[in-house]
Design a protein around this motif. Structure first.
Motif: not given
Length: 264
Positions: A25-42
């Motif tokens: 869902f949108a909340a999952d995607r937003a969280s995933a994108d935020a983590i990937a922005a800080a940790w590109p390898s996620a």
């Protein structure tokens, strides 16, 4: 389904998003994108974790002769689930899946169909309560804990926060399993990250913007103390018995430790 809160990110659905799935869902995607922005390898880590799981299950079923699996932190069904890999080798393999997300359990019960010769069961439970998992009647009805079990803790231990916090949980689970059982585990790490990325991730962790707790090689390796490590030991996930080594990947790209060990 009424217990599924789509407004709050959940690790299983975020993982599904990184793997290219649609059960998020949108909340999952937003969280995933935020983590990937800080940790590109996620996102790479998610894919390599999944590949590690498949290789480890194949090793246990084909080379170690394991016919029972306890997969905690199952995640949403996708290609190459534990019972599919194991039962392709040994149709009589028995698997218990455990996850604390009700959405995972809904999908699992609908989609994860065992081979007729084997069995699968699904428990809605939390890794942080190993006693509840071990005492669950569905687990006891599916697995024979006097015979070897493959304990799969892949991409789930890093949701247990705190240095040393995962060790007593793993020990309690292993103490219930007989000799010849195996621990298969992976955990995110900052060990390979450039200092500037590690610092950003630390700030996110402190601010509660990520729920992934990274562990050092020493702390992760301690989970296997007393076990017979399977070669190549504790390595980055993509380096654990790869089918075809990918020279384009580095440990920093994956930033996940992985290992397997046998209970003597």
């Amino acid at each position: 389904m009424d217990r599924i809160d789509t407004s709050v990110a959940h690790p299983a659905r975020r993982y599904n998003y990184w793997l290219g799935g649609k059960d998020n869902f949108a909340a999952d995607r937003a969280s995933a994108d935020a983590i990937a922005a800080a940790w590109p390898s996620a996102p790479v880590a998610a894919r390599e974790n999944r590949r590690f799981l498949g290789r480890a299950v194949r090793f246990l079923a084909a080379e170690a002769g394991v016919r029972q699996f306890l997969d905690i932190g199952t995640g949403l069904p996708t290609a190459g689930n534990t019972h599919e890999v194991a039962q392709a080798i040994a149709p009589s393999a028995r698997v218990v899946y455990v996850d604390n997300d009700p959405m995972v359990m809904v999908h699992a019960r609908a989609l994860l169909t065992s081979a007729p010769e084997g069995a699968t069961a699904y428990l809605e439970a939390d890794l942080r309560d190993p006693g509840h998992i071990l005492a669950h009647p569905d687990l006891r009805a599916t697995l024979d804990l006097t015979r070897p079990v493959g304990l799969m803790l892949v991409a789930v231990l890093h949701f247990v926060h705190g240095e040393g916090a995962a060790l007593p949980i793993v020990r309690q689970l292993l103490d219930a399993l007989p000799p010849g059982s195996y621990l298969v585990a992976s955990n995110a790490t900052k060990d390979f990250l450039p200092p500037q990325i590690a610092a950003v991730y630390d700030r996110m962790l402190t601010a509660g913007q990520t729920d992934i707790w990274p562990r050092t090689r020493s702390e992760f390796g301690a989970l296997f103390d007393g076990l017979d490590l399977v070669e190549p030991g504790v390595v980055a996930a993509h380096e654990w018995r790869p089918d075809e080594p990918d020279p384009s990947l580095t440990p920093a790209d994956v930033s996940v430790y992985a290992a397997a060990g046998r209970v003597p």
